[in-house]
Design an enzyme around this catalytic site. Structure first.
Site, PDB file in Angstrom:
ATOM      1  N   ALA A 180      -3.754 -66.071   9.621  1.00 14.70           N
ATOM      2  CA  ALA A 180      -2.687 -66.076  10.593  1.00 14.70           C
ATOM      3  C   ALA A 180      -1.282 -66.376  10.016  1.00 14.70           C
ATOM      4  O   ALA A 180      -0.159 -65.683  10.603  1.00 14.70           O
ATOM      5  CB  ALA A 180      -2.584 -66.459  11.954  1.00 14.70           C
ATOM      6  N   ALA A 181      -1.285 -67.462   9.143  1.00 17.52           N
ATOM      7  CA  ALA A 181       0.195 -67.916   8.718  1.00 17.52           C
ATOM      8  C   ALA A 181       0.907 -66.974   7.644  1.00 17.52           C
ATOM      9  O   ALA A 181       0.310 -66.404   7.014  1.00 17.52           O
ATOM     10  CB  ALA A 181      -0.124 -69.290   7.972  1.00 17.52           C
ATOM     11  N   PRO A 182       2.246 -67.094   7.976  1.00 14.93           N
ATOM     12  CA  PRO A 182       3.031 -67.892   8.549  1.00 14.93           C
ATOM     13  C   PRO A 182       3.439 -67.201  10.102  1.00 14.93           C
ATOM     14  O   PRO A 182       4.245 -67.906  10.920  1.00 14.93           O
ATOM     15  CB  PRO A 182       4.459 -67.977   7.911  1.00 14.93           C
ATOM     16  CG  PRO A 182       4.447 -66.643   7.333  1.00 14.93           C
ATOM     17  CD  PRO A 182       2.805 -66.287   6.898  1.00 14.93           C
ATOM     18  N   ASP A 240     -11.708 -72.391   7.285  1.00 20.37           N
ATOM     19  CA  ASP A 240     -11.989 -71.363   6.194  1.00 20.37           C
ATOM     20  C   ASP A 240     -12.638 -70.202   7.150  1.00 20.37           C
ATOM     21  O   ASP A 240     -13.740 -70.464   7.809  1.00 20.37           O
ATOM     22  CB  ASP A 240     -13.132 -71.760   5.354  1.00 20.37           C
ATOM     23  CG  ASP A 240     -13.731 -70.501   4.437  1.00 20.37           C
ATOM     24  OD1 ASP A 240     -13.141 -69.527   4.375  1.00 20.37           O
ATOM     25  OD2 ASP A 240     -14.608 -70.756   3.908  1.00 20.37           O
ATOM     26  N   ASP A 246      -5.791 -60.280   7.911  1.00 18.62           N
ATOM     27  CA  ASP A 246      -4.652 -59.833   7.249  1.00 18.62           C
ATOM     28  C   ASP A 246      -5.026 -60.903   5.991  1.00 18.62           C
ATOM     29  O   ASP A 246      -4.466 -61.788   5.842  1.00 18.62           O
ATOM     30  CB  ASP A 246      -3.328 -60.213   7.950  1.00 18.62           C
ATOM     31  CG  ASP A 246      -2.423 -59.614   7.103  1.00 18.62           C
ATOM     32  OD1 ASP A 246      -2.345 -58.695   6.535  1.00 18.62           O
ATOM     33  OD2 ASP A 246      -1.028 -60.372   7.207  1.00 18.62           O
ATOM     34  N   CYS A 273      -1.507 -56.527   1.375  1.00 17.75           N
ATOM     35  CA  CYS A 273      -0.431 -55.972   0.689  1.00 17.75           C
ATOM     36  C   CYS A 273      -0.409 -55.942  -0.711  1.00 17.75           C
ATOM     37  O   CYS A 273       0.363 -56.321  -1.643  1.00 17.75           O
ATOM     38  CB  CYS A 273       0.732 -56.874   1.096  1.00 17.75           C
ATOM     39  SG  CYS A 273       0.683 -58.583   0.414  1.00 17.75           S
TER      40      CYS A 273
HETATM   41  C1  SAM Z   1      -1.371 -62.309   3.919  1.00 13.15           C
HETATM   42  S1  SAM Z   1      -1.267 -63.942   4.379  1.00 13.15           S
HETATM   43  C2  SAM Z   1      -1.324 -63.663   6.071  1.00 13.15           C
HETATM   44  C3  SAM Z   1      -0.014 -63.355   6.786  1.00 13.15           C
HETATM   45  C4  SAM Z   1       0.184 -63.438   8.101  1.00 13.15           C
HETATM   46  N1  SAM Z   1      -0.981 -62.456   8.841  1.00 13.15           N
HETATM   47  C5  SAM Z   1       1.415 -62.959   8.624  1.00 13.15           C
HETATM   48  O1  SAM Z   1       1.600 -61.757   9.147  1.00 13.15           O
HETATM   49  O2  SAM Z   1       2.306 -63.902   8.688  1.00 13.15           O
HETATM   50  C6  SAM Z   1      -3.047 -64.485   4.275  1.00 13.15           C
HETATM   51  C7  SAM Z   1      -3.227 -66.086   4.757  1.00 13.15           C
HETATM   52  O3  SAM Z   1      -4.522 -66.247   4.673  1.00 13.15           O
HETATM   53  C8  SAM Z   1      -4.620 -67.523   4.443  1.00 13.15           C
HETATM   54  N2  SAM Z   1      -6.060 -67.971   3.893  1.00 13.15           N
HETATM   55  C9  SAM Z   1      -6.224 -67.989   2.559  1.00 13.15           C
HETATM   56  N3  SAM Z   1      -7.754 -68.034   2.615  1.00 13.15           N
HETATM   57  C10 SAM Z   1      -8.187 -68.330   3.708  1.00 13.15           C
HETATM   58  C11 SAM Z   1      -9.335 -68.726   4.342  1.00 13.15           C
HETATM   59  N4  SAM Z   1     -10.634 -68.511   3.641  1.00 13.15           N
HETATM   60  N5  SAM Z   1      -9.575 -68.669   5.525  1.00 13.15           N
HETATM   61  C12 SAM Z   1      -8.366 -68.565   6.518  1.00 13.15           C
HETATM   62  N6  SAM Z   1      -7.270 -68.170   5.864  1.00 13.15           N
HETATM   63  C13 SAM Z   1      -7.054 -68.308   4.701  1.00 13.15           C
HETATM   64  C14 SAM Z   1      -3.677 -68.056   3.656  1.00 13.15           C
HETATM   65  O4  SAM Z   1      -3.046 -69.486   3.723  1.00 13.15           O
HETATM   66  C15 SAM Z   1      -2.443 -67.213   3.897  1.00 13.15           C
HETATM   67  O5  SAM Z   1      -1.774 -67.840   5.132  1.00 13.15           O
END
Ligand code: SAM
Length: 499
Positions: A138-140, A188, A205, A258
């Site tokens: 979800a982040a940011p 995770d 995402d 993306c």
């Molecule tokens: C593409 S970004 C998400 C952008 C967000 N959906 C937005 O619209 O702001 C991918 C995110 O996945 C997180 N991430 C990476 N590996 C992950 C995992 N195994 N489980 C959960 N989150 C993960 C990263 O920290 C990053 O914030």
């Protein structure tokens, strides 16, 4: 021109990636041109041009016309994005390089900056109030906030991410935008506890190689390559598999990246579809007004089922955007689901209701806070507000539920900045309107100032909510001397160059 040959480009856009480097880094996609997409040269050229800034308005606080008028006062041209008309709020494009976060209206939570193509997944998630939703990566939090507002800022949205610092940034965005229906978790996503489910809608995402963001991050070019994509694909598959498990039968999952790499897109979706053996289907997608391409069905010697063409690709040179990939999957109503887990208790302690009443009394808020929201105590520091029907699961243990609005472990207790933005419109006393120079030169810079007697008319000494043009921005202390001490948070002071 022979495949791989580099045409000459006489001019380079300053600061952009040189044409040959870009063509080298992405050259492995050359065979897709002519097959699923047109104009290789246009594609590479587009990745070297600056990208327009895009933001959306926070519905309930302002609208597109009002924000456009504010921008016009500052001499900033803006245009609504027609193909995002169904998204929450109004999406506006602004000139490249515009720094939205440095303006008072951004600090007041009237808008959120988010790349145009990144706003598409929420538009395609088929959201409706009452659904239980999971945002697995979800982040940011741009999409989290969009989902939360599409749900009417009610009900239950779980926003999960792996990275602690990114969850803090996400919570900051939710606080600024007055979102009260989100619980955040740090987990995770590939191992997310099934006890949290089931969900009606899940957004994956996914973390990806981000090739579609090259216009914003030209430095990425040196890091690209098939090895990176293959590495990402393992994690992406695990995330999508878990989403399928957590989705209720009949529910939907949106998988997006993306990036251009088929290894991270169609191949991931195809593998998970095959594992589900007919219990999951890819939904065809249409986006009126936007040039899109089909999903890739032949890649690296592998032929995928023709249905994979139903995935959506957004190529940067078609709409002058970043690049994006979207697939929407629906779980069959006969597929197995997971049982609902235990809910998380969100409760006040015995003295806490009195804190809420005292705060409402101080600011002249008529409707009891505890009747408007599900007020609860998560920490010794103070109290949070969530939507009345917010019902997060007990597992996994949350990072936070709702919006931290009242610090009660200090004397005197203090309404937080997020609380001021949320409750400020209801305040009938202890509110002080500042004009633009005072706001810009003092309040947002945490400097002391002396308001006029007219500005202090609705205030006695003590804590006050500061507003500009009627929009709350935060909290200050009005001293007996007549001086106003800014309590605008340091971490929000990216907003100091008010316009
Ligand atoms: C593409 S970004 C998400 C952008 C967000 N959906 C937005 O619209 O702001 C991918 C995110 O996945 C997180 N991430 C990476 N590996 C992950 C995992 N195994 N489980 C959960 N989150 C993960 C990263 O920290 C990053 O914030």
């Amino acid at each position: 021109m022979a495949p791989g040959a580099q045409p000459e480009r006489p001019q380079m856009v300053q600061g952009s990636v040189p044409w040959p480097d870009l063509a080298d880094a992405l050259g492995r996609y050359r065979p897709l041109f002519g097959e699923v997409v047109d104009d290789w040269d246009g594609f590479i050229d587009s990745l070297r041009g600056p990208l327009a800034t895009c933001l959306w308005t926070r519905s309930g606080r302002t609208d597109g016309a009002a924000l456009q008028a504010l921008l016009a006062e500052q001499g900033v041209p803006s245009t609504p994005v027609p193909w995002l008309a169904g998204a929450p709020g109004t999406a506006l494009t602004l000139p490249p390089g515009f720094k939205a976060g440095q303006h008072w209206w951004y600090c007041a939570g009237l808008a959120h900056a988010q790349e145009a193509v990144s706003q598409l997944p929420v538009l395609l998630l088929d959201l409706a109030p009452g659904q239980r939703v999971l945002d697995l990566c979800a982040a940011p939090g741009g999409k989290t906030a969009q989902i939360a507002l599409s749900l009417g800022n009610r009900g239950t949205l779980l926003a999960n991410d792996f990275a602690m610092d990114r969850i803090a940034a996400l919570q900051g965005n939710l606080d600024r935008l007055g979102v009260v229906n989100v619980t955040t978790t740090r987990w995770d996503g590939g191992n997310f506890p099934v006890a949290a489910g089931p969900f009606d809608r899940i957004l994956v995402d996914a973390p990806c190689s981000s090739e579609g963001t090259l216009r914003r991050n030209p430095g990425l070019v040196s890091k690209l390559g098939p090895e990176r994509s293959t590495r990402m694909a393992g994690r992406q598959r695990a995330l999508l598999r878990k989403a399928v498990k957590l989705c209720r039968p009949g529910g939907r999952i949106l998988y997006s990246t993306c990036t251009f790499a088929p290894e991270e897109n169609e191949l991931v979706v195809a593998d998970v579809l095959a594992e589900q053996d007919g219990r999951l289907r890819l939904l065809p997608l249409t986006l009126p007004g936007l040039g899109t391409g089909p999903g890739v069905t032949h890649w690296a010697g592998r032929t995928l089922p023709q249905t994979l063409a139903g995935c959506l690709r957004i190529w940067p040179h078609h709409n002058d955007t970043g690049g994006f990939f979207i697939a929407v999957l629906e779980k069959d109503t006969a597929a197995p689901g997971v049982p609902a887990g235990e809910p998380l208790p969100l409760e006040l302690e015995p003295d806490d209701a009195a804190w809420c009443h005292a705060l409402a009394e101080h600011y002249g808020i008529a409707e009891p806070i505890t009747e408007q929201f599900r007020a609860h105590r998560q920490t010794r520091r103070g109290l949070h507000l969530a939507a009345r029907d917010h019902a997060p699961p007990a597992a996994p243990l949350p990072e936070g539920s709702g919006l931290f609005f009242h610090r009660t472990n200090i004397r005197p207790p203090k309404l937080t900045t997020a609380g001021a933005l949320l409750l400020g419109p209801q305040a009938t006393r202890q509110v002080l309107d500042l004009d633009a120079p005072d706001l810009r030169d003092a309040y947002l810079r945490r400097q002391t100032l002396t308001p006029t007697a007219a500005q202090r008319a609705y205030c006695r000494p003590g804590q006050v909510i500061v507003r500009h043009r009627g929009f709350p921005l935060g909290v200050a202390v009005l001293h007996r001397s007549g001086e106003l001490e800014s309590l605008f948070p340091r971490k929000w002071s990216g907003c100091t160059a008010a316009g």
